[in-house]
Design an enzyme around this catalytic site. Structure first.
Site, PDB file in Angstrom:
ATOM      1  N   GLU A 401       0.804  -1.222   0.000  1.00 34.77           N
ATOM      2  CA  GLU A 401       0.000   0.000   0.000  1.00 34.77           C
ATOM      3  C   GLU A 401       0.836   1.272   0.000  1.00 34.77           C
ATOM      4  O   GLU A 401       0.528   2.229  -0.713  1.00 34.77           O
ATOM      5  CB  GLU A 401      -0.956  -0.001   1.199  1.00 34.77           C
ATOM      6  CG  GLU A 401      -2.152  -0.919   1.044  1.00 34.77           C
ATOM      7  CD  GLU A 401      -1.826  -2.389   1.306  1.00 34.77           C
ATOM      8  OE1 GLU A 401      -2.696  -3.246   1.059  1.00 34.77           O
ATOM      9  OE2 GLU A 401      -0.691  -2.670   1.763  1.00 34.77           O
ATOM     10  N   HIS A 470     -11.425  -5.442   9.674  1.00 38.72           N
ATOM     11  CA  HIS A 470     -11.892  -5.110   8.324  1.00 38.72           C
ATOM     12  C   HIS A 470     -13.176  -4.297   8.348  1.00 38.72           C
ATOM     13  O   HIS A 470     -13.883  -4.256   7.339  1.00 38.72           O
ATOM     14  CB  HIS A 470     -12.134  -6.384   7.516  1.00 38.72           C
ATOM     15  CG  HIS A 470     -10.918  -6.883   6.791  1.00 38.72           C
ATOM     16  ND1 HIS A 470     -10.134  -6.074   6.006  1.00 38.72           N
ATOM     17  CD2 HIS A 470     -10.365  -8.119   6.720  1.00 38.72           C
ATOM     18  CE1 HIS A 470      -9.144  -6.793   5.495  1.00 38.72           C
ATOM     19  NE2 HIS A 470      -9.261  -8.027   5.917  1.00 38.72           N
TER      20      HIS A 470
END
Length: 669
Positions: A401, A470
């Site tokens: 990322e 998440h």
């Protein structure tokens, strides 16, 4: 390039320029050290003393169109690149005449005119940006090279490995220059790295790598010529390790207790200036009078730079907020035309249409992220786009990322219009350095010389039983950061229309897509287009209560509003914020002045929430117009649980909104 061209030509003029360049850096920094002790230069001051041969041997070989990304020890790089010395020193003094308007200081020297993309105070933080600059040049076929300078301490950072992998994977024209001065702050390389052969590390990525004596300016130049020749022939990255030594402390703040004076003295005796000057004089290539003339020229230039910096002015406090974002805002899109035909579509399909439309209209737009191509995106938003646009524009990335987000930032700075997809908001924390320290600060630190027109999309929110790691709703965190624009489309119309407007923005835009919306259906006009991202939307009109929300909570709030009307005869304004930064506070204030009551629904945690910010601003600006206390419904102060009943209890739901609203109506004074 011939073998002759690959070797430095050591005629009188060239060797004189090499020596002058190193002396110029050294004597300039000696004066900087004096100014630091006099407190005219503050913060951290990292001197290049001992490493002058690296910048001198490499940077003059670069073309004007080539780009340079430096480190916080970048004074030498800036001077050799041609950034005026007066502007450099004025910047270090914090003066408005500095090369970054006094906003960057010693660690953040920028010059758009010289394609100098600044120092970076984050170790390794400039590497992903350099990869992105090279990616932008590759995609636009400019032929330019990006030279990225960093210390050996950066080799331990994840951003180093992510950047090396991306550059090798995509065959990007980057010259990685590791200035190995032996110490990462106060830690010797042997104390921090299991593998101290840094060229070996680069070679594991399939990158051509070479180690060179960084104290020998001729050897550095020869190695740089070979490296640039390889890049021009192959288009692939090269890693150059320059083994050097810094004679001074890590910074002027450093007491330097980790090494002996004897060690430093031993290295000084074989420093790049004394070594090269002695060799030139011993071989009759330069005479003592030449050196005296060089020093006189340099001292005269330094005197002029000091006079320029001393005469510098302080930026007015009134200009404090200049260049947080671009002063040149694009005109908002025109109001939507009357719909010629309505059709039912999903939020997911609307977002896919938006990406397709943008890429069709503008060749600079491309999509990059984990699994966006062959897999079709984690939430299937980009399904089918690889076949339509090809792998150059639908670009699958590694699971890195920080690396690919930084690459998107660099590509945007190089003239592209990337859409970076981060799979879920929790993964964005791995890219937070790039978003916060580079994208959000670049325009302000560079005094409007560089902007970052990148769009970063990510899924957010809870409701799918994905448990604590998440299910974050962190958009309020990002709305805290100056320099970003933060969007939360809640309808198919906004999913379809916000992206194109965001891509026209000269500053970084983050788009948060709630995971519970992808399957939601809505009516969309066939002629739907770009929408205004500056204004909140009034989704329902009433007189008794203002409900303020965004994203995944809009649907719940609208249901609650209907129930309030049906069961309690309470009519409500429902405001869809749409843009979390900057807030359209005028719309909020106007509604609350009418209803005199406000309830904020926010999926973020209560403590430090966006709801708290809105409530406080209402307390500041509308306190005497309120007929009831301000109220909010937020997520409970727990990590989001896995069991469905607990998850639903943890986040805003219709019943909680109803309870808070009815209680608020009872509290009317």
């Amino acid at each position: 390039m011939t073998d002759t061209a690959l070797k430095p030509r050591l005629d009188h003029d060239h060797v004189r320029e090499l020596l002058k360049s190193m002396i110029r850096i050294r004597r300039f920094e000696d004066r900087c050290a004096e100014f630091y002790t006099k407190e005219k230069i503050r913060g951290f001051l990292h001197l290049y003393d001992g490493q002058e041969a690296v910048a001198t041997g490499i940077i003059p070989l670069l073309q004007d169109a080539d780009r340079i990304v430096a480190t916080y020890r970048e004074h030498g790089h800036a001077l050799v690149r041609g950034v005026p010395m007066g502007g450099v020193l004025a910047e270090m003094f914090g003066k408005a005449e500095g090369c970054s308007g006094g906003r960057g200081g010693s660690m953040h020297l920028f010059s758009r005119d010289h394609n100098f993309y600044g120092g970076n105070a984050i170790v390794g933080g400039g590497l992903p940006m350099a990869v992105g600059l090279a990616l932008g040049d590759r995609m636009q076929n400019t032929g330019a090279v990006t030279a990225c300078f960093f210390g050996e301490g950066a080799v331990a950072e994840g951003e180093f490995h992510e950047s090396m992998n991306l550059a090798a994977l995509w065959n990007l024209p980057v010259l990685f220059v590791c200035e190995n001065n032996g110490y990462a702050m106060g830690s010797a390389l042997t104390l921090t790295e299991a593998e101290t052969d840094l060229t070996r590390r680069a070679e594991t990525y399939g990158i051509t790598a070479e180690a060179v004596d960084g104290m020998d300016v001729v050897a550095v130049e020869a190695a740089a010529r070979r490296a640039l020749h390889t890049i021009s022939e192959t288009g692939q990255p090269v890693f150059l390790e320059c083994k050097t030594y810094r004679f001074r402390a890590h910074s002027m703040f450093d007491a330097q207790l980790y090494r002996s004076k004897e060690e430093v003295a031993e290295w000084r005796a074989k420093g790049p200036i004394v070594r090269f000057q002695t060799w030139l004089e011993d071989n009759g290539l330069l005479h003592p009078n030449d050196v005296t003339a060089i020093e006189a020229d340099v001292d005269a230039e330094i005197a002029q730079a000091i006079a320029f910096a001393e005469a510098g002015t302080d930026e007015p406090v009134a200009d404090l907020h200049r260049f947080v974002v671009s002063p040149d805002r694009p005109a908002p899109p025109p109001p939507p035309a009357a719909p010629d035909k309505l059709r039912t579509t999903t939020y997911r399909e609307a977002m896919r249409e938006a990406i397709t439309d943008a890429m069709t209209r503008d060749d600079r737009v491309f999509l990059m992220g984990e699994d966006v191509g062959h897999y079709g995106g984690c939430y299937a938003v980009s399904m089918g786009l690889l076949e339509k646009f090809g792998p150059d524009r639908i670009r699958d990335t590694p699971l890195s990322e920080a690396g690919f987000t930084g690459a998107g930032i660099g590509a945007a700075m190089a003239g592209m219009r990337p859409i970076v997809e981060i799979m879920t908001v929790n993964f964005s924390l791995l890219a937070l350095d790039q978003i916060l320290n580079t994208a959000a600060t670049m325009r302000h630190m560079s005094n409007n010389q560089f902007g970052v027109p990148v769009v970063i999309r990510m899924a957010t929110g809870a409701g799918k039983q994905l448990a604590a790691q998440h299910s974050h709703s962190l958009e309020g965190w990002y709305a805290h950061i100056p320099g970003l624009r933060v969007l939360a489309p809640a309808t198919v119309e906004d999913a379809r229309g916000m992206l194109w407007t965001a891509l026209q923005d000269p500053d970084p835009v983050l788009i948060f897509e709630n995971v519970m919306l992808y399957n939601e259906e809505g009516a969309l006009a066939e002629n739907a287009g770009a929408v205004n991202i500056d204004k909140a939307a009034l989704r329902r009109v009433g007189d008794d209560l203002t409900l303020i929300t965004y994203g995944g909570s809009l649907g719940k709030t609208l249901i609650a509003a209907q129930r309030l009307n049906d069961e309690h005869h309470v009519t409500t304004d429902v405001i869809d914020l749409r843009t979390l930064r900057p807030l359209d506070f005028d719309t909020i204030l106007h509604s609350v002045q009418k209803t005199r009551r406000a309830l904020i629904v926010d999926e973020g945690w209560r403590t430090g929430s966006l709801a708290a910010e809105i409530g406080m601003r209402l307390a500041e600006d509308a306190f005497f117009e309120l007929d009831a206390p301000l109220a909010r419904v937020c997520s409970e102060e727990v990590p989001i649980p896995y069991p469905q009943h607990l998850e639903q209890a943890a986040i805003p739901n219709v019943d909680r909104i109803m309870h808070a609203a009815t209680q608020l109506m009872k509290d009317t004074t």
